[in-house]
Design a protein around this motif. Structure first.
Motif, PDB file in Angstrom:
ATOM      1  N   HIS A 175     -45.667  15.611  11.104  1.00 18.92           N
ATOM      2  CA  HIS A 175     -45.180  16.574  10.115  1.00 18.92           C
ATOM      3  C   HIS A 175     -44.607  15.850   8.884  1.00 18.92           C
ATOM      4  CE1 HIS A 175     -42.240  19.663   8.598  1.00 18.92           C
ATOM      5  NE2 HIS A 175     -43.326  20.401   8.765  1.00 18.92           N
ATOM      6  N   ASP A 247     -40.424  14.681  18.160  1.00 20.81           N
ATOM      7  CA  ASP A 247     -40.156  15.965  17.508  1.00 20.81           C
ATOM      8  C   ASP A 247     -40.663  17.069  18.433  1.00 20.81           C
ATOM      9  OD1 ASP A 247     -41.009  18.338  16.079  1.00 20.81           O
ATOM     10  OD2 ASP A 247     -40.740  17.298  14.186  1.00 20.81           O
ATOM     11  N   VAL A 249     -40.095  20.286  17.871  1.00 21.14           N
ATOM     12  CA  VAL A 249     -39.839  21.500  17.083  1.00 21.14           C
ATOM     13  C   VAL A 249     -40.607  22.725  17.582  1.00 21.14           C
ATOM     14  CG1 VAL A 249     -40.396  22.473  14.804  1.00 21.14           C
ATOM     15  CG2 VAL A 249     -38.968  20.451  14.984  1.00 21.14           C
ATOM     16  N   HIS A 250     -41.897  22.537  17.893  1.00 21.05           N
ATOM     17  CA  HIS A 250     -42.697  23.696  18.311  1.00 21.05           C
ATOM     18  C   HIS A 250     -42.682  23.882  19.821  1.00 21.05           C
ATOM     19  CE1 HIS A 250     -44.194  24.728  14.355  1.00 21.05           C
ATOM     20  NE2 HIS A 250     -44.083  23.442  14.121  1.00 21.05           N
ATOM     21  N   GLY A 310     -31.712  25.946  11.182  1.00 19.48           N
ATOM     22  CA  GLY A 310     -31.007  24.692  11.460  1.00 19.48           C
ATOM     23  C   GLY A 310     -31.872  23.769  12.287  1.00 19.48           C
TER      24      GLY A 310
END
Ligand SMILES: Cc1ncc(COP(=O)(O)O)c(C=O)c1O
Length: 485
Positions: A175, A247, A249-250, A310
């Motif tokens: 990303h 990461d 994130v998803h 956030g």
């Protein structure tokens, strides 16, 4: 005294020189005129380039309705559509527990945090949220940022610039936030082929053992839905003494018995057995071998499956303290509002205790993928909850998105360059627990009609068999889905 006099005369000489130089410069237009005259023209030229190469981004006015998930209205509140591309994967943005927690914090503590973390913005909400995140990932510490973009940028840039002679190995599909963090660190960057262990190993082996190494990668890649071999990357990291930065994130909220992500999911049964106790964090142990413990730094967002806003990292207490003390992206910005942190805390606790939403999301994803493929629609295969539908042309992808919106009241944003490589433009569909079979059938019908109208390619027209092979095993196995029901 002597040296002070010397310094003064140097300054005088320098002034004299500067004046002479200025007098010899050709007269030029004042700087301020130059900027004002040229800025808009410059922007217009750059924007025209984006229009020409079809990478210009269009923004739709989508007002998601908390009381009618997954519906939204457009600029006219009477025009309602179904949203099929939100990253509010579990509908947590309207979960009653979350709303109640936010409401209470808002009423008691007001709208804003009032300062940076160090100057009046450190409060019970930040402390509780960080404890809860550390527990979620079974790490000694966690640190909250204003977004995960900032968390990735701040952490990678700080580590990469402070670790002497550091090399960062970055997955080719990482990303933008990680790419930017690596760039800001000015550390040497070595890109390895997406999820390619052989390439990663050969690149790790090419760098001498004394240099600090970081492997930066994601667990679920959001535009393709591919999933990293986290376990095997940790094994390579251990072999070559590299630090792992993952990461999730998803994946947070979506995978694992408590919603901690792919690293937790890889030891599903073990965590399931130990997690209720692990909520009170187990002591750090050199014998722990679960994948999540083998990842050094996990980053995640509070803005997707947790439905708020956030970002954060979870890591050892020392790493957390180091980033807190040195990262400008953490230090020099206002803390998240108390209500946002209270909402995120409630969302995480809810997802830790209730896997029902993520199970239903998986069930809906599987059902929809099957239907789309049965109709020959080109789903890029992957084991995750994301459904990328291949279009392969920027203009057509935009037309498909527009047709869905204006003819069928369905919102699916198109994904074009530079988010994905040119020629691989797509629609990215993200089912949620709220996308019932009825909504799925409406989407299918609408996609069929758009595919016919625009003459878009189907699986049978495409030669990249590897991209569309449908025998990929989903991350959530049948047994896991049924054991959690
Ligand atoms: C892989 C990945 N990492 C980080 C981010 C940034 O997260 P946030 O939205 O919290 O800034 C995103 C956002 O889309 C992302 O896809």
């Amino acid at each position: 005294m002597e040296s002070l006099r010397g310094a003064r005369s140097n300054v005088q000489q320098f002034r004299h020189l500067k004046l002479n130089l200025i007098n010899t410069l050709p007269p030029s237009r004042p700087i301020s005129r130059f900027q004002r005259d040229h800025l808009d023209q410059f922007c217009q030229d750059e924007l025209e380039k984006k229009h020409r190469d079809k990478s210009y981004r269009y923004f739709n006015n989508i007002n998601r309705l908390a009381g009618d998930f997954p519906r939204a209205h457009l600029s006219d509140s009477r025009h309602q559509v179904t949203v099929w591309c939100s990253n509010d994967y579990l509908g947590m943005s309207r979960n009653p527990h979350v709303l109640r927690a936010m409401d209470e914090a808002l009423t008691t503590y007001g709208a804003g945090a009032g300062g940076t973390r160090n100057i009046s913005g450190h409060n019970r909400h930040a402390i509780l949220l960080e404890q809860c995140l550390a527990d979620l990932h079974n790490k000694p510490g966690a640190l909250v940022f204003s977004s995960c973009y900032v968390a990735n940028d701040a952490t990678l840039s700080t580590l990469g610039s402070r670790l002497p002679d550091c090399v960062i190995f970055s997955d080719s599909m990482n990303h933008a936030s990680m790419i930017q963090g690596i760039r800001h660190s000015r550390a040497e960057k070595i890109i390895f082929k997406h999820n390619d262990l052989v390439d990663l190993e050969s690149k790790l082996a090419s760098v001498g053992p004394p240099r600090p190494k970081i492997i930066a990668f994601e667990s679920v890649y959001s535009m393709s839905g591919s999933v990293a071999p986290v376990d095997a990357i940790c094994t390579l990291a251990e072999k070559y003494g590299a630090i792992t930065f993952l990461d999730e994130v998803h994946a947070v909220g979506m995978y694992g018995p408590s919603g901690a992500g792919i690293a937790e999911h890889l030891d599903f049964d073990w965590h399931r057995r130990t997690r209720p106790k692990a909520l009170a964090r187990p002591p750090e142990s050199p014998h722990v071998v679960d994948v999540m413990s083998r990842v050094d730094i996990i980053s995640g967002t509070l803005g997707k499956a947790f439905g708020g806003a956030g970002g954060y990292i979870a890591a050892s207490a020392k790493v957390v303290d180091f980033i807190r003390s040195l990262a400008p992206g953490f230090i020099f910005t206002t803390s998240l509002p108390p209500s946002v942190m209270a909402g995120a805390h409630a969302a995480i606790e809810y997802q830790k205790a209730n896997p029902g939403d993520r199970l239903l999301q998986q069930v809906h994803t599987r059902a929809l993928k099957m239907e789309l493929v049965a109709h020959g629609l080109p789903v890029i295969s992957n084991p995750s909850h994301i459904i990328p539908l291949f279009v392969g042309d920027a203009e057509k992808a935009k037309q498909a998105s527009d047709l869905l919106l204006w003819d069928h009241n369905i919102y699916v944003q198109c994904i074009n360059y530079p988010t994905v490589p040119r020629g691989t433009e797509r629609l990215r569909i993200t089912p949620t627990p709220g996308h019932t079979e009825e909504l799925q059938m409406k989407l299918l019908k609408a996609l069929e009609s758009v595919w016919i109208k625009l003459g878009l390619q189907r699986i049978s027209d495409l030669s990249e068999e590897e991209l569309f092979r449908q025998d990929v095993q989903p991350v959530w196995t049948d047994e896991q889905l049924s054991s959690c029901r």
